[in-house]
Design a protein around this motif. Structure first.
Motif, short mmCIF file in Angstrom:
data_model
loop_
_atom_site.label_atom_id
_atom_site.label_comp_id
_atom_site.label_asym_id
_atom_site.label_seq_id
_atom_site.Cartn_x
_atom_site.Cartn_y
_atom_site.Cartn_z
N VAL A 151 0.61 -1.18 0.15
CA VAL A 151 0.04 -0.12 0.04
C VAL A 151 0.90 1.28 -0.15
O VAL A 151 1.74 1.29 0.77
CB VAL A 151 -1.03 -0.02 1.12
N ALA A 152 0.82 2.17 -0.89
CA ALA A 152 1.51 3.47 -0.91
C ALA A 152 0.37 4.45 -0.42
O ALA A 152 -0.74 4.59 -0.86
CB ALA A 152 2.09 3.68 -2.43
N VAL A 153 0.94 5.51 0.34
CA VAL A 153 0.28 6.75 0.82
C VAL A 153 1.01 7.90 0.36
O VAL A 153 2.16 7.96 0.77
CB VAL A 153 -0.13 6.62 2.28
N ASN A 217 -2.77 5.47 -2.43
CA ASN A 217 -3.81 6.71 -1.84
C ASN A 217 -3.03 7.82 -2.26
O ASN A 217 -2.00 8.21 -1.51
CB ASN A 217 -3.99 6.28 -0.32
N CYS A 218 -3.62 8.47 -2.88
CA CYS A 218 -3.06 10.11 -3.29
C CYS A 218 -3.89 11.02 -2.26
O CYS A 218 -5.06 11.38 -2.60
CB CYS A 218 -3.43 10.31 -4.88
N CYS A 219 -3.12 11.40 -1.48
CA CYS A 219 -3.93 12.33 -0.39
C CYS A 219 -3.17 13.62 -0.24
O CYS A 219 -2.86 13.88 1.03
CB CYS A 219 -3.81 11.51 0.99
N ILE A 232 3.44 3.01 -12.56
CA ILE A 232 2.36 2.47 -11.77
C ILE A 232 2.19 0.82 -12.22
O ILE A 232 2.17 0.88 -13.46
CB ILE A 232 0.98 2.95 -11.75
N LYS A 233 1.96 -0.03 -11.54
CA LYS A 233 1.91 -1.50 -11.79
C LYS A 233 0.38 -1.42 -12.75
O LYS A 233 -0.70 -0.91 -12.13
CB LYS A 233 1.63 -2.50 -10.69
N PRO A 234 0.31 -2.60 -13.78
CA PRO A 234 -0.90 -2.32 -14.71
C PRO A 234 -1.98 -2.41 -13.82
O PRO A 234 -3.07 -2.20 -14.45
CB PRO A 234 -0.61 -3.55 -15.52
N MET A 235 -2.16 -3.36 -12.85
CA MET A 235 -3.56 -3.67 -12.35
C MET A 235 -3.61 -2.95 -10.81
O MET A 235 -4.31 -3.60 -10.01
CB MET A 235 -3.76 -5.20 -11.91
N ALA A 236 -2.55 -1.88 -10.60
CA ALA A 236 -3.00 -1.20 -9.25
C ALA A 236 -4.37 -0.44 -9.09
O ALA A 236 -4.92 -0.06 -10.40
CB ALA A 236 -1.86 -0.18 -9.31
N HIS A 237 -4.76 -0.21 -8.13
CA HIS A 237 -5.76 0.69 -7.67
C HIS A 237 -5.26 1.92 -6.97
O HIS A 237 -4.63 1.84 -6.11
CB HIS A 237 -6.78 -0.29 -6.94
N ILE A 238 -6.06 2.88 -7.43
CA ILE A 238 -5.68 4.36 -7.08
C ILE A 238 -6.76 4.95 -6.30
O ILE A 238 -7.97 5.11 -7.04
CB ILE A 238 -5.12 5.26 -8.13
N ASN A 239 -6.80 5.31 -4.93
CA ASN A 239 -7.72 6.34 -4.36
C ASN A 239 -7.15 7.83 -4.44
O ASN A 239 -6.11 8.07 -3.94
CB ASN A 239 -7.86 5.79 -3.16
N SER A 240 -7.95 8.45 -5.29
CA SER A 240 -7.40 9.76 -5.72
C SER A 240 -8.41 10.93 -4.70
O SER A 240 -9.42 10.89 -5.05
CB SER A 240 -7.52 10.17 -7.12
N VAL A 241 -7.84 11.25 -3.67
CA VAL A 241 -8.68 12.07 -2.59
C VAL A 241 -8.35 13.51 -2.76
O VAL A 241 -9.31 14.50 -2.47
CB VAL A 241 -8.31 11.74 -1.28
N GLY A 242 -7.32 13.98 -3.10
CA GLY A 242 -6.78 15.45 -3.41
C GLY A 242 -7.28 15.96 -4.81
O GLY A 242 -8.20 15.28 -5.26
#
Ligand SMILES: NC(=O)C1=CN([C@@H]2O[C@H](COP(=O)(O)OP(=O)(O)OC[C@H]3O[C@@H](n4cnc5c(N)ncnc54)[C@H](O)[C@@H]3O)[C@@H](O)[C@H]2O)C=CC1
Ligand SMILES: O=C(O)C1=NCCCC1
Length: 331
Positions: A151-153, A217-219, A232-242
């Motif tokens: 997990v990246a933050v 998680n882009c915060c 970014i890895k091809p199947m990654a999921h990103i939560n873009s909050v900012g």
């Protein structure tokens, strides 16, 4: 704490500390899951939520913004959140966001409680990202938890903390990689997480933080793109909050254009998200449509949950907090 209202009997006043004490992820996640569906059902459905696009006043003289966010859940609870975002406050040692939630009884219209809104904003936003992440991972048939999952933050502010905590809670990950603009803030963030038993490490660059990450998680409060597709890895999921403003972006345009984009609200995405507006990216679905099984989950590429924040998430969280405090008092 209760205070005597001028004309309407006893009002409850709730602090952020009280919210943090009583509100748990296990209580909040199902409530936010339900409200994401209610929002998509809309005002004409008996279980639907009512929420106009929030009003926004730019305080150009002081680089600030004033938002008002009214919402009502199926005639059962209603709130208005008043929120300011002043990014320059951080350098003055002041919080960048400040918010208060008025909680009203829909039967009488009377204000029942006034809540500090910072803890609720932090937790309900992270809870929405968690619901989206779990839904998309389960459609990918990705049952990985713990050591196989990175997990990246990005960022080290209020949203970064709540996202790191909720992701550790739902994914039991053994590796949370954090990046922040200021190294001292990243170090402090990492130490706080470690002290809570969350295995965190600092990355020197955004690229280093996200290159192995499965969930990003882009915060941050950036106004210009920070995250690039090539990292970014091809199947990654990103939560873009900012970047919840039409003139802000946090995602490289190529990244969002080529991803499958989910959002909490089409209306907010098309009016408020600089990432969506400036790139011209298509939004595939509201997360509520996925939860209601109105649309299949598409997962064959990078997925992005573009979060703008729903007033009705505040409504259900405030309602839950008031119920928990009442139950405590009646014990
Ligand atoms: N989608 C939603 O529902 C919500 C979105 N937000 C938005 O999320 C973002 C983060 O919010 P908070 O954590 O509460 O703010 P914060 O002020 O607590 O933290 C912001 C973080 O971003 C970093 N940052 C600022 N400018 C940057 C830049 N140019 N490049 C890289 N990093 C930068 C700061 O150093 C700090 O680590 C803000 O844009 C905020 O408006 C906040 C609440 C709800
Ligand atoms: O939903 C919220 O609350 C916020 N959304 C974007 C700006 C900061 C607060």
């Amino acid at each position: 704490m209760s205070i005597k209202g001028m004309s309407q009997g006893l009002l409850r006043w709730v602090s952020d500390d009280q919210v943090r004490r009583v509100l748990t992820w296990d209580l909040l996640l199902p409530a936010v899951r339900q409200v994401l569906q209610a929002f998509t059902l809309g005002p004409d459905h008996c279980d639907g939520a009512v929420q106009p696009l929030r009003s926004r006043i730019k305080v150009n003289q002081h680089n600030g913004i004033l938002l008002t966010m009214p919402g009502m859940m199926a005639g059962s609870s209603m709130t208005v959140k008043i929120l300011t975002a002043y990014p320059d406050n951080s350098a003055k040692g002041l919080p960048s966001h400040s918010s208060t939630i008025l909680h009203m009884d829909p039967k009488t219209g009377l204000i029942e409680a006034i809540l500090e809104g910072n803890a609720i904003t932090e937790m309900r936003t992270a809870a929405a990202s968690a619901v989206a992440t779990l839904e998309i991972m389960s459609a990918r048939d990705d049952q990985r938890r713990g050591k196989d999952l990175v997990v990246a933050v990005l960022g080290a502010g209020a949203q970064a903390y709540s996202h790191a905590r909720v992701m550790a809670h739902i994914l039991k990950t053994d590796k949370v990689v954090v990046w922040a603009r200021r190294t001292e803030a990243a170090d402090q963030f990492c130490q706080t997480l470690q002290a809570e038993g969350i295995p965190a490490m600092v990355a020197a660059t955004v690229q280093e933080a996200v290159v192995d990450a499965d969930v990003i998680n882009c915060c941050t409060a950036t106004s210009t793109p920070l995250l690039q597709a090539a990292w970014i890895k091809p199947m990654a999921h990103i939560n873009s909050v900012g970047a919840p403003h039409p003139d802000h972006q946090e995602l490289e345009e190529e990244l969002i254009r080529n991803a499958i984009v989910y959002t909490d609200s089409y209306n907010s995405a098309k009016n408020e998200s600089g990432d969506v507006i400036k790139s011209g990216a298509a939004v595939y679905a509201e997360i509520g449509e996925i939860l209601l099984q109105r649309k299949p989950v598409l997962t064959d590429r990078i997925t992005i949950f573009k979060s703008l924040g729903l007033a009705v998430e505040d409504t259900v969280a405030a309602q839950l907090v008031c119920e928990l405090l009442k139950a405590e008092e009646n014990q």
